[in-house]
Design a protein around this motif. Structure first.
Motif, PDB file in Angstrom:
ATOM      1  N   ASP A   1      -1.707 -61.561 -32.192  1.00 42.12           N
ATOM      2  CA  ASP A   1      -0.646 -61.851 -31.230  1.00 42.12           C
ATOM      3  C   ASP A   1       0.694 -61.825 -31.970  1.00 42.12           C
ATOM      4  O   ASP A   1       0.747 -61.899 -33.198  1.00 42.12           O
ATOM      5  CB  ASP A   1      -0.869 -63.184 -30.512  1.00 42.12           C
ATOM      6  N   ASN A   2       1.765 -61.729 -31.198  1.00 43.47           N
ATOM      7  CA  ASN A   2       3.101 -61.559 -31.791  1.00 43.47           C
ATOM      8  C   ASN A   2       3.493 -62.700 -32.722  1.00 43.47           C
ATOM      9  O   ASN A   2       4.116 -62.484 -33.756  1.00 43.47           O
ATOM     10  CB  ASN A   2       4.155 -61.473 -30.681  1.00 43.47           C
ATOM     11  N   MET A   3       3.144 -63.920 -32.311  1.00 44.99           N
ATOM     12  CA  MET A   3       3.539 -65.085 -33.101  1.00 44.99           C
ATOM     13  C   MET A   3       2.969 -64.998 -34.508  1.00 44.99           C
ATOM     14  O   MET A   3       3.665 -65.216 -35.496  1.00 44.99           O
ATOM     15  CB  MET A   3       3.059 -66.366 -32.407  1.00 44.99           C
ATOM     16  N   GLN A   4       1.686 -64.657 -34.604  1.00 48.75           N
ATOM     17  CA  GLN A   4       1.037 -64.631 -35.920  1.00 48.75           C
ATOM     18  C   GLN A   4       1.611 -63.531 -36.812  1.00 48.75           C
ATOM     19  O   GLN A   4       1.865 -63.741 -37.993  1.00 48.75           O
ATOM     20  CB  GLN A   4      -0.470 -64.445 -35.769  1.00 48.75           C
TER      21      GLN A   4
ATOM     22  N   GLY B   1       0.926 -76.619 -37.461  1.00 52.01           N
ATOM     23  CA  GLY B   1      -0.107 -76.154 -36.558  1.00 52.01           C
ATOM     24  C   GLY B   1      -1.454 -76.223 -37.235  1.00 52.01           C
ATOM     25  O   GLY B   1      -1.562 -76.599 -38.412  1.00 52.01           O
ATOM     26  N   GLY B   2      -2.466 -75.851 -36.483  1.00 48.81           N
ATOM     27  CA  GLY B   2      -3.822 -75.925 -36.993  1.00 48.81           C
ATOM     28  C   GLY B   2      -4.332 -74.565 -37.411  1.00 48.81           C
ATOM     29  O   GLY B   2      -3.760 -73.896 -38.276  1.00 48.81           O
ATOM     30  N   THR B   3      -5.409 -74.126 -36.767  1.00 50.28           N
ATOM     31  CA  THR B   3      -6.077 -72.913 -37.225  1.00 50.28           C
ATOM     32  C   THR B   3      -5.236 -71.666 -36.945  1.00 50.28           C
ATOM     33  O   THR B   3      -5.406 -70.652 -37.625  1.00 50.28           O
ATOM     34  CB  THR B   3      -7.487 -72.802 -36.609  1.00 50.28           C
ATOM     35  N   GLN B   4      -4.309 -71.720 -35.963  1.00 48.76           N
ATOM     36  CA  GLN B   4      -3.435 -70.566 -35.746  1.00 48.76           C
ATOM     37  C   GLN B   4      -2.487 -70.381 -36.934  1.00 48.76           C
ATOM     38  O   GLN B   4      -2.215 -69.259 -37.353  1.00 48.76           O
ATOM     39  CB  GLN B   4      -2.599 -70.750 -34.472  1.00 48.76           C
ATOM     40  N   MET B   5      -1.989 -71.486 -37.452  1.00 53.10           N
ATOM     41  CA  MET B   5      -1.105 -71.368 -38.615  1.00 53.10           C
ATOM     42  C   MET B   5      -1.901 -70.982 -39.869  1.00 53.10           C
ATOM     43  O   MET B   5      -1.398 -70.273 -40.742  1.00 53.10           O
ATOM     44  CB  MET B   5      -0.325 -72.662 -38.837  1.00 53.10           C
ATOM     45  N   ALA B   6      -3.140 -71.436 -39.946  1.00 51.98           N
ATOM     46  CA  ALA B   6      -4.000 -70.987 -41.046  1.00 51.98           C
ATOM     47  C   ALA B   6      -4.173 -69.474 -40.960  1.00 51.98           C
ATOM     48  O   ALA B   6      -4.175 -68.769 -41.982  1.00 51.98           O
ATOM     49  CB  ALA B   6      -5.351 -71.693 -40.986  1.00 51.98           C
ATOM     50  N   SER B   7      -4.294 -68.962 -39.745  1.00 52.86           N
ATOM     51  CA  SER B   7      -4.438 -67.513 -39.558  1.00 52.86           C
ATOM     52  C   SER B   7      -3.171 -66.780 -40.013  1.00 52.86           C
ATOM     53  O   SER B   7      -3.253 -65.709 -40.629  1.00 52.86           O
ATOM     54  CB  SER B   7      -4.738 -67.208 -38.087  1.00 52.86           C
ATOM     55  N   VAL B   8      -2.011 -67.353 -39.737  1.00 48.83           N
ATOM     56  CA  VAL B   8      -0.757 -66.757 -40.226  1.00 48.83           C
ATOM     57  C   VAL B   8      -0.821 -66.620 -41.754  1.00 48.83           C
ATOM     58  O   VAL B   8      -0.476 -65.576 -42.324  1.00 48.83           O
ATOM     59  CB  VAL B   8       0.459 -67.617 -39.804  1.00 48.83           C
ATOM     60  N   LEU B   9      -1.305 -67.684 -42.393  1.00 48.79           N
ATOM     61  CA  LEU B   9      -1.422 -67.649 -43.857  1.00 48.79           C
ATOM     62  C   LEU B   9      -2.436 -66.591 -44.307  1.00 48.79           C
ATOM     63  O   LEU B   9      -2.226 -65.920 -45.329  1.00 48.79           O
ATOM     64  CB  LEU B   9      -1.831 -69.030 -44.387  1.00 48.79           C
ATOM     65  N   LEU B  10      -3.501 -66.444 -43.555  1.00 52.53           N
ATOM     66  CA  LEU B  10      -4.514 -65.446 -43.935  1.00 52.53           C
ATOM     67  C   LEU B  10      -3.983 -64.023 -43.747  1.00 52.53           C
ATOM     68  O   LEU B  10      -4.331 -63.121 -44.505  1.00 52.53           O
ATOM     69  CB  LEU B  10      -5.807 -65.688 -43.151  1.00 52.53           C
ATOM     70  N   ILE B  11      -3.097 -63.846 -42.763  1.00 52.69           N
ATOM     71  CA  ILE B  11      -2.443 -62.535 -42.632  1.00 52.69           C
ATOM     72  C   ILE B  11      -1.564 -62.279 -43.861  1.00 52.69           C
ATOM     73  O   ILE B  11      -1.620 -61.205 -44.470  1.00 52.69           O
ATOM     74  CB  ILE B  11      -1.585 -62.453 -41.343  1.00 52.69           C
ATOM     75  N   VAL B  12      -0.771 -63.298 -44.226  1.00 51.18           N
ATOM     76  CA  VAL B  12       0.061 -63.174 -45.432  1.00 51.18           C
ATOM     77  C   VAL B  12      -0.824 -62.808 -46.628  1.00 51.18           C
ATOM     78  O   VAL B  12      -0.508 -61.910 -47.415  1.00 51.18           O
ATOM     79  CB  VAL B  12       0.825 -64.494 -45.707  1.00 51.18           C
TER      80      VAL B  12
ATOM     81  N   LYS C   1     -15.844 -78.927 -34.494  1.00 55.07           N
ATOM     82  CA  LYS C   1     -16.081 -77.561 -33.988  1.00 55.07           C
ATOM     83  C   LYS C   1     -15.284 -76.512 -34.775  1.00 55.07           C
ATOM     84  O   LYS C   1     -15.413 -75.320 -34.542  1.00 55.07           O
ATOM     85  CB  LYS C   1     -15.684 -77.455 -32.513  1.00 55.07           C
ATOM     86  N   SER C   2     -14.395 -76.981 -35.643  1.00 58.67           N
ATOM     87  CA  SER C   2     -13.591 -76.037 -36.432  1.00 58.67           C
ATOM     88  C   SER C   2     -13.459 -76.590 -37.849  1.00 58.67           C
ATOM     89  O   SER C   2     -13.921 -77.697 -38.130  1.00 58.67           O
ATOM     90  CB  SER C   2     -12.211 -75.848 -35.804  1.00 58.67           C
ATOM     91  N   ASP C   3     -12.828 -75.830 -38.726  1.00 53.34           N
ATOM     92  CA  ASP C   3     -12.763 -76.258 -40.126  1.00 53.34           C
ATOM     93  C   ASP C   3     -11.519 -75.690 -40.801  1.00 53.34           C
ATOM     94  O   ASP C   3     -11.548 -74.652 -41.457  1.00 53.34           O
ATOM     95  CB  ASP C   3     -14.030 -75.818 -40.855  1.00 53.34           C
ATOM     96  N   ILE C   4     -10.422 -76.395 -40.618  1.00 51.30           N
ATOM     97  CA  ILE C   4      -9.147 -75.918 -41.155  1.00 51.30           C
ATOM     98  C   ILE C   4      -9.165 -75.869 -42.684  1.00 51.30           C
ATOM     99  O   ILE C   4      -8.600 -74.961 -43.298  1.00 51.30           O
ATOM    100  CB  ILE C   4      -7.971 -76.786 -40.637  1.00 51.30           C
ATOM    101  N   LYS C   5      -9.841 -76.825 -43.279  1.00 50.84           N
ATOM    102  CA  LYS C   5      -9.876 -76.894 -44.746  1.00 50.84           C
ATOM    103  C   LYS C   5     -10.507 -75.624 -45.323  1.00 50.84           C
ATOM    104  O   LYS C   5      -9.957 -74.996 -46.231  1.00 50.84           O
ATOM    105  CB  LYS C   5     -10.651 -78.128 -45.186  1.00 50.84           C
ATOM    106  N   THR C   6     -11.648 -75.241 -44.766  1.00 52.34           N
ATOM    107  CA  THR C   6     -12.328 -74.051 -45.278  1.00 52.34           C
ATOM    108  C   THR C   6     -11.495 -72.799 -45.029  1.00 52.34           C
ATOM    109  O   THR C   6     -11.439 -71.896 -45.874  1.00 52.34           O
ATOM    110  CB  THR C   6     -13.729 -73.942 -44.652  1.00 52.34           C
ATOM    111  N   LEU C   7     -10.818 -72.755 -43.898  1.00 53.62           N
ATOM    112  CA  LEU C   7      -9.930 -71.611 -43.638  1.00 53.62           C
ATOM    113  C   LEU C   7      -8.866 -71.486 -44.725  1.00 53.62           C
ATOM    114  O   LEU C   7      -8.599 -70.395 -45.230  1.00 53.62           O
ATOM    115  CB  LEU C   7      -9.223 -71.773 -42.283  1.00 53.62           C
TER     116      LEU C   7
END
Lengths: 352, 352
Positions: B218-221, B241-252, B281-287
């Motif tokens: 998505d555009n934000m990420q 943020g949570g896992t969406q912001m972790a995803s931003v970091l994973l894109i970086v 149900k999720s795991d931000i640390k592992t992300l």
């Protein structure tokens, strides 16, 4: 309430709501190794006190030791007060001045200014400080320092610093030996008299001011005298301390006498705790009256009368009294809307 | 209290008392039209959520709709938390990033940065984002952005963003599909699995990183990955943020792997809510541990245990959890002297 020891209230009132940089000046002197001279720390590990105080102030954690620094009678470090205010009404900025530490504080992000200064020797044996060098480092730091806030609260953590302060002022020929406080309720008069006597023994009749300071003082006092002169009134500074900060002012006073300079002190004040102001074993007011220049001095009408915690009641009985800029921190807190109850509760929360 | 998920506390402690710009990044993806995928808004009007969140954060009013955005089960938007902190201890500045909104927020004076970005299509059918263009817009924005404050709190409001985050990270070959949170207490696993499967179906074996992102993200990420790289560590940023912001970091992270660049992340951290940190149900640390670089991640020890309001108790039961930078907002509030009770009371006041 912030109240006057000397002068008018205007300087303090002007700082109401203003932003502060809390600057903590830190040094070790081997004078602490004289048994019974200080209770500012854990026996055998008193040299760690400034390191632990900084770590606790910045992070809430003691990284260089697993337990909070307490005195033998269980008086906790005044860093608890300084940290409590920061949690409730944060200083805009905290900076550390490493003026000769045996162990560097383990903190990231917080600016730690270093100057290549080593811990000093015991004044009983000649402290062997290159005082002119330390003073010039302080002067240069003051000349170049740019404060992002409205004022600086300048605190210190220097175990056995009240003894080196007394030796300093006696060496500079102030008639003041009865005026210095101690971390003990009952000053260890004999040990302290002996230590100062030994210190003064090393002073030679042809020593100039820096030679004297190099033998009997400590890095914090010498550096901060230079720092204040280097700042040259360009930013407001609250000297947050008791008789050690008075000694810094007396060094400044002696240097001005020697050099014959004029010095505008309108942006300089001192603020200490009620425990120092009411201490019948020392006399901060008279120390400040020894200065040739006028300066406002304040104390904060704060005590632990709202607490029943035995470790905190010891403050009200005259132990510890001041340190880690506690008086200036309390002033900042009260000038920004905190109540005695707020601060008491926060300090109690650290002790469990 | 602010606590670590990963790393040390110093980054957060350094921000105590510092001034923050709250930046809210907003985008729509047609992925929300997949029935049952998200509860981040009013059914049939979920595309309005980022618009309404911004209006409420800035003005306290919902101008593009007459009622507060709630989920079907009555969970109010986390914007209430972000706004509550602002009322009690204002951010110095709020800015909006329109990264493809269907309806522009109706607010005057607050800076809304626009980049000519349109809402993206459903990832189930190929999102058809010009990802390189969006990324470069983020990069340029970061390179030229001048922050007037000490740090940026970067939040987001992107309904169905956790699903696009999961698709993004799977497309980038991270082994992570179990780690993403959802606005539901019980993730709609089947619908979500199906959506991600459909998204990944469009990814071709010869797609480069931007081609992949263009189909499934998505555009934000994409924009924020560019923004972070463009800022290049010149200002502290809290990814709120949570896992969406972790995803931003994973894109970086993936971009750095591809381009082979070095990147200093010492001024970058993530802060989320306790609800995300404790979500089973999720795991931000592992992300975050999937990243090749080190980064401090925090959560705020805040919940609604002091409230009896049924809509707020749903947060403690695992609904909503995060969004509109709630975790970063709470961090800012607690680092500036607010208590859990203060914030709870203010949030309750919005609900009547």
């Amino acid at each position: 309430m912030v109240k006057n020891i000397i002068g008018k209230i205007d300087f303090a009132e002007f700082l109401r709501g203003k932003k502060a940089t809390f600057m903590l000046s830190l040094s070790n002197t081997q004078t602490v190794n004289i048994a019974g001279l200080t209770q500012a720390g854990i026996p055998g590990k008193i040299h760690l006190t400034p390191t632990l105080d900084s770590e606790f102030l910045c992070t809430g954690e003691l990284r260089s030791l697993g337990e909070i620094a307490t005195t033998p009678s269980g008086v906790p470090t005044p860093a608890l007060i300084t940290r409590a205010v920061h949690l409730l009404k944060p200083y805009s900025n905290i900076e550390l001045l490493d003026l000769g530490l045996e162990v560097s504080p383990k903190v990231d992000y917080f600016k730690t200014h270093t100057f290549g200064i080593s811990p000093s020797k015991s004044i009983a044996l000649d402290a062997k400080i290159d005082a002119l060098d330390i003073f010039q480092k302080g002067l240069a730091f003051g000349q170049t320092y740019e404060c992002q806030d409205d004022y600086i609260i300048l605190g210190e953590s220097v175990p056995s610093g009240t003894t080196t302060a007394r030796a300093t002022c006696e060496a500079l020929d102030y008639d003041c030996k009865e005026f210095f406080s101690s971390s003990f309720k009952n000053s260890p008069t004999t040990i302290r008299d002996e230590t100062v006597k030994n210190a003064l023994y090393h002073v030679r009749s042809d020593d100039d001011i820096f030679a004297k300071l190099g033998r009997v003082s400590d890095n914090m006092q010498i550096f901060n005298a230079g720092f204040i002169l280097g700042l040259n009134n360009k930013i407001k500074v609250v000297l947050a301390g008791g008789t050690q900060m008075a000694s810094v002012l007396l060094i400044v006073n002696s240097i001005l006498r020697t050099m014959g300079g004029e010095f505008d002190t309108s942006n300089l004040a001192l603020c200490t705790t009620k425990w120092i102001k009411e201490d019948d074993k020392s006399d901060i007011k008279t120390l400040i009256e020894l200065l040739d220049f006028k300066i406002d001095a304040f104390y904060v009408d704060f005590d632990f009368s709202l607490s029943t915690h035995p470790a905190l009641k010891l403050y009200d009985e005259g132990e510890a009294k001041e340190g880690v800029g506690a008086g200036g921190a309390l002033m900042y807190g009260l000038l920004n809307g905190l109540s005695k109850a707020d601060i008491t509760k926060q300090v109690e929360s650290f002790l469990g």
